[in-house]
Design a protein around this motif. Structure first.
Motif, PDB file in Angstrom:
ATOM      1  N   MET A 141     115.030  95.499  61.821  1.00  0.00           N
ATOM      2  CA  MET A 141     113.939  95.072  62.694  1.00  0.00           C
ATOM      3  C   MET A 141     112.768  96.032  62.634  1.00  0.00           C
ATOM      4  SD  MET A 141     113.264  92.625  64.881  1.00  0.00           S
ATOM      5  CE  MET A 141     111.482  92.508  64.920  1.00  0.00           C
ATOM      6  N   ASP A 142     113.050  97.313  62.525  1.00  0.00           N
ATOM      7  CA  ASP A 142     112.000  98.335  62.500  1.00  0.00           C
ATOM      8  C   ASP A 142     111.566  98.549  61.050  1.00  0.00           C
ATOM      9  OD1 ASP A 142     110.658 100.889  62.342  1.00  0.00           O
ATOM     10  OD2 ASP A 142     111.412 101.320  64.353  1.00  0.00           O
ATOM     11  N   LYS A 143     110.382  98.082  60.714  1.00  0.00           N
ATOM     12  CA  LYS A 143     109.941  98.127  59.318  1.00  0.00           C
ATOM     13  C   LYS A 143     109.893  99.548  58.770  1.00  0.00           C
ATOM     14  CE  LYS A 143     107.228  93.848  59.530  1.00  0.00           C
ATOM     15  NZ  LYS A 143     107.677  93.434  60.880  1.00  0.00           N
ATOM     16  N   ALA A 144     109.602 100.531  59.615  1.00  0.00           N
ATOM     17  CA  ALA A 144     109.568 101.912  59.134  1.00  0.00           C
ATOM     18  C   ALA A 144     110.972 102.415  58.808  1.00  0.00           C
ATOM     19  CB  ALA A 144     108.905 102.813  60.171  1.00  0.00           C
ATOM     20  N   LEU A 145     111.934 102.164  59.702  1.00  0.00           N
ATOM     21  CA  LEU A 145     113.315 102.558  59.419  1.00  0.00           C
ATOM     22  C   LEU A 145     113.857 101.810  58.210  1.00  0.00           C
ATOM     23  CD1 LEU A 145     114.793 102.701  63.041  1.00  0.00           C
ATOM     24  CD2 LEU A 145     113.998 104.598  61.628  1.00  0.00           C
ATOM     25  N   MET A 146     113.510 100.529  58.113  1.00  0.00           N
ATOM     26  CA  MET A 146     113.952  99.722  56.981  1.00  0.00           C
ATOM     27  C   MET A 146     113.430 100.298  55.666  1.00  0.00           C
ATOM     28  SD  MET A 146     113.016  95.726  56.294  1.00  0.00           S
ATOM     29  CE  MET A 146     111.265  96.114  56.335  1.00  0.00           C
ATOM     30  N   LYS A 147     112.147 100.595  55.617  1.00  0.00           N
ATOM     31  CA  LYS A 147     111.556 101.108  54.378  1.00  0.00           C
ATOM     32  C   LYS A 147     112.092 102.500  54.046  1.00  0.00           C
ATOM     33  CE  LYS A 147     107.346  98.319  54.737  1.00  0.00           C
ATOM     34  NZ  LYS A 147     107.426  97.689  53.394  1.00  0.00           N
ATOM     35  N   THR A 148     112.382 103.280  55.078  1.00  0.00           N
ATOM     36  CA  THR A 148     113.008 104.585  54.852  1.00  0.00           C
ATOM     37  C   THR A 148     114.395 104.409  54.245  1.00  0.00           C
ATOM     38  OG1 THR A 148     111.766 105.554  56.693  1.00  0.00           O
ATOM     39  CG2 THR A 148     113.739 106.723  55.961  1.00  0.00           C
ATOM     40  N   SER A 149     115.129 103.410  54.717  1.00  0.00           N
ATOM     41  CA  SER A 149     116.448 103.116  54.144  1.00  0.00           C
ATOM     42  C   SER A 149     116.321 102.659  52.698  1.00  0.00           C
ATOM     43  CB  SER A 149     117.145 102.037  54.969  1.00  0.00           C
ATOM     44  OG  SER A 149     117.435 102.487  56.272  1.00  0.00           O
ATOM     45  N   PRO A 190     102.766  95.429  63.315  1.00  0.00           N
ATOM     46  CA  PRO A 190     103.669  96.042  64.297  1.00  0.00           C
ATOM     47  C   PRO A 190     105.000  96.341  63.617  1.00  0.00           C
ATOM     48  CG  PRO A 190     102.721  93.984  65.130  1.00  0.00           C
ATOM     49  CD  PRO A 190     102.415  94.039  63.672  1.00  0.00           C
ATOM     50  N   ALA A 191     105.555  97.508  63.874  1.00  0.00           N
ATOM     51  CA  ALA A 191     106.784  97.898  63.168  1.00  0.00           C
ATOM     52  C   ALA A 191     107.960  97.026  63.549  1.00  0.00           C
ATOM     53  CB  ALA A 191     107.108  99.364  63.437  1.00  0.00           C
ATOM     54  N   ARG A 192     107.974  96.517  64.801  1.00  0.00           N
ATOM     55  CA  ARG A 192     109.167  95.819  65.279  1.00  0.00           C
ATOM     56  C   ARG A 192     108.871  94.419  65.792  1.00  0.00           C
ATOM     57  NH1 ARG A 192     110.726 101.000  68.850  1.00  0.00           N
ATOM     58  NH2 ARG A 192     108.457 100.891  69.010  1.00  0.00           N
ATOM     59  N   ALA A 193     107.957  93.745  65.151  1.00  0.00           N
ATOM     60  CA  ALA A 193     107.705  92.333  65.451  1.00  0.00           C
ATOM     61  C   ALA A 193     107.994  91.532  64.199  1.00  0.00           C
ATOM     62  CB  ALA A 193     106.264  92.117  65.911  1.00  0.00           C
ATOM     63  N   GLY A 194     108.335  90.270  64.370  1.00  0.00           N
ATOM     64  CA  GLY A 194     108.630  89.409  63.237  1.00  0.00           C
ATOM     65  C   GLY A 194     107.676  88.236  63.183  1.00  0.00           C
ATOM     66  N   SER A 195     107.961  87.310  62.244  1.00  0.00           N
ATOM     67  CA  SER A 195     107.161  86.094  62.075  1.00  0.00           C
ATOM     68  C   SER A 195     105.672  86.385  61.881  1.00  0.00           C
ATOM     69  CB  SER A 195     107.360  85.131  63.258  1.00  0.00           C
ATOM     70  OG  SER A 195     108.630  84.539  63.202  1.00  0.00           O
ATOM     71  N   SER A 196     105.375  87.537  61.313  1.00  0.00           N
ATOM     72  CA  SER A 196     103.995  87.911  60.981  1.00  0.00           C
ATOM     73  C   SER A 196     103.084  87.976  62.200  1.00  0.00           C
ATOM     74  CB  SER A 196     103.413  86.942  59.935  1.00  0.00           C
ATOM     75  OG  SER A 196     104.190  86.951  58.763  1.00  0.00           O
ATOM     76  N   ILE A 197     103.650  88.200  63.368  1.00  0.00           N
ATOM     77  CA  ILE A 197     102.862  88.314  64.595  1.00  0.00           C
ATOM     78  C   ILE A 197     102.165  89.664  64.639  1.00  0.00           C
ATOM     79  CG2 ILE A 197     103.065  88.521  67.114  1.00  0.00           C
ATOM     80  CD1 ILE A 197     105.261  86.395  66.968  1.00  0.00           C
ATOM     81  N   GLY A 198     100.882  89.651  64.991  1.00  0.00           N
ATOM     82  CA  GLY A 198     100.123  90.893  65.146  1.00  0.00           C
ATOM     83  C   GLY A 198      99.680  91.531  63.855  1.00  0.00           C
ATOM     84  N   ILE A 199      99.755  90.809  62.738  1.00  0.00           N
ATOM     85  CA  ILE A 199      99.411  91.380  61.441  1.00  0.00           C
ATOM     86  C   ILE A 199      97.943  91.095  61.111  1.00  0.00           C
ATOM     87  CG2 ILE A 199      99.833  91.244  58.951  1.00  0.00           C
ATOM     88  CD1 ILE A 199     102.723  90.784  59.503  1.00  0.00           C
ATOM     89  N   THR A 200      97.279  92.083  60.533  1.00  0.00           N
ATOM     90  CA  THR A 200      95.899  91.941  60.086  1.00  0.00           C
ATOM     91  C   THR A 200      95.789  92.400  58.642  1.00  0.00           C
ATOM     92  OG1 THR A 200      95.080  92.411  62.321  1.00  0.00           O
ATOM     93  CG2 THR A 200      93.494  92.555  60.526  1.00  0.00           C
ATOM     94  N   ARG A 201      95.066  91.644  57.844  1.00  0.00           N
ATOM     95  CA  ARG A 201      94.725  92.104  56.492  1.00  0.00           C
ATOM     96  C   ARG A 201      93.364  92.790  56.557  1.00  0.00           C
ATOM     97  NH1 ARG A 201      94.310  87.923  51.586  1.00  0.00           N
ATOM     98  NH2 ARG A 201      92.536  87.205  52.837  1.00  0.00           N
ATOM     99  N   VAL A 202      93.302  94.002  56.060  1.00  0.00           N
ATOM    100  CA  VAL A 202      92.083  94.807  56.124  1.00  0.00           C
ATOM    101  C   VAL A 202      91.515  94.963  54.718  1.00  0.00           C
ATOM    102  CG1 VAL A 202      91.159  97.093  56.654  1.00  0.00           C
ATOM    103  CG2 VAL A 202      92.825  96.034  58.195  1.00  0.00           C
TER     104      VAL A 202
END
Length: 367
Positions: A141-149, A190-202
């Motif tokens: 769920m936590d994208k940072a922990l996931m990517k670290t793994s 957001p590190a712990r949100a799913g379904s692409s909620i809160g995402i921005t392309r910069v």
């Protein structure tokens, strides 16, 4: 339980996350497909405030999108609690036991649903459940922990950075400079949100602070990724093997945007003309084999159980990178995960039955 008894399945949906409505749609889809000759089903809807309610099967099965409005758990039904030994108790109206649960299937997405919290509750209650355990769910769920793994297991991925609350509050300029080194475009999540909620392309660094603030509306931890260009977005559904056999990969799917946007919440659940989902994807055999092998390796590296969807990028040179693993992927009948298994030869009802069978077959406690 004797051989003649039917397992009692607890379907939990709704919840406190922003993905509450999607979970309601999922519950209706599962209830329409589950084998009620084989299982007794008890639907429990969790309101946005966190109240557990006993929802009649016919009410849960009728939830759908009406005039663009997604469904929610109303809270008008009797409140229940889950006790030790899997006993579900009604706590108002006519208090007392409602059912003894044999296996739970959480259909909730996002925080409090796929992040290890409800999985911990099931573990403490002593009931089996569909999907991964506490640690894998939390790391997935936590994208940072996931990517670290991923990095620890040498799973190829794109460049990324984590922005924590102290990073943003105490050292904002240094943080912006560090993130800028990733190079444009950027995806701020957001590190712990799913379904692409809160995402921005910069695409302009001047917009980066606002994008981080948007992500922080959902989570104080923000993951920022370098936006790879010229890549194909491919996905693979992975299913746990039976009796110690290795995980099983599906055929691949591909997400193709038909506009200049990206695969955000609206594109996923209110697609219109924005996106095409190729199921199965048209890919070369070598790419399919490489992506399937990487999906299985990711499933095993994360110690996943039951099901997971692995999202990947296929680069023009043939290299495949992992974007993320989703330990409770979208699960309506038309979602990517069930659709990939349908294309591979397993129907939606068969998939539900297989997941429940896998959960019922595994031991309680530490595994």
């Amino acid at each position: 339980m004797t051989a003649t008894e039917r397992p009692t399945v607890l379907l939990v949906f709704g919840g406190k996350s922003s993905e509450h409505p999607v979970s309601c749609l999922t519950a209706a889809s599962v209830l329409a497909a589950i084998n009620t000759d084989k299982y007794d089903v008890v639907p429990v809807g969790i309101t946005a405030e966190g109240r557990w309610t006993l929802v009649p099967v016919e009410v849960a099965a009728a939830m759908k999108t009406v005039d663009g409005q997604l469904p929610t758990v109303s809270g008008e039904h009797p409140e229940v609690v889950l006790g030790n030994g899997g006993v579900l108790y009604r706590v108002e109206g006519e208090p007392g036991p409602v059912a003894t649960i044999d296996v739970a299937m959480s259909l909730m997405h996002g925080p409090y649903g796929e992040d290890g919290t409800i999985q911990g509750l099931f573990e403490m209650a002593g009931i089996r459940f569909v999907g991964s355990g506490v640690a894998t769910s939390a790391n997935g769920m936590d994208k940072a922990l996931m990517k670290t793994s991923f990095a620890r297991h040498q799973i190829a991925q794109g460049p990324w950075q984590l922005v924590t609350d102290p990073d943003w509050v105490q050292r904002r300029e240094q943080t912006l400079a560090r993130v800028a080194e990733l190079g444009l475009p950027l995806f701020v999540k957001p590190a712990r949100a799913g379904s692409s909620i809160g995402i921005t392309r910069v695409t302009d660094l001047a917009d980066l602070p606002d994008a981080i603030e948007t992500a922080r509306e959902h989570d104080p931890r923000v993951v920022i990724e370098h936006g790879l260009t010229g890549v194909r977005e491919i996905e693979c559904a992975v299913l746990q093997g039976r009796d110690g056999a290795p995980p099983r990969p599906s055929l691949l799917g591909e997400v193709r945007m038909l506009t200049d946007g990206f695969y955000d919440f609206e594109a996923k659940y209110l697609p219109g003309e924005q996106v095409a989902l190729d199921i199965p994807a048209t890919v070369e055999p070598e790419l399919e084999a490489a992506a399937q092998a990487l999906a299985v390796r990711t499933f095993e590296a994360m110690d996943a159980e039951g099901l997971a969807r692995v999202d990947m990028f296929a680069l023009p040179d043939g290299q495949v990178l992992v974007n993320e693993i989703n330990t409770m992927p979208g699960f309506t009948q038309y979602s990517m995960y069930p659709s990939l298994w349908q294309a591979t030869g397993m129907s939606y009802p068969e998939l539900i039955d297989e997941l429940l069978g896998l959960a019922l077959a595994r031991p309680l406690g530490l595994r």
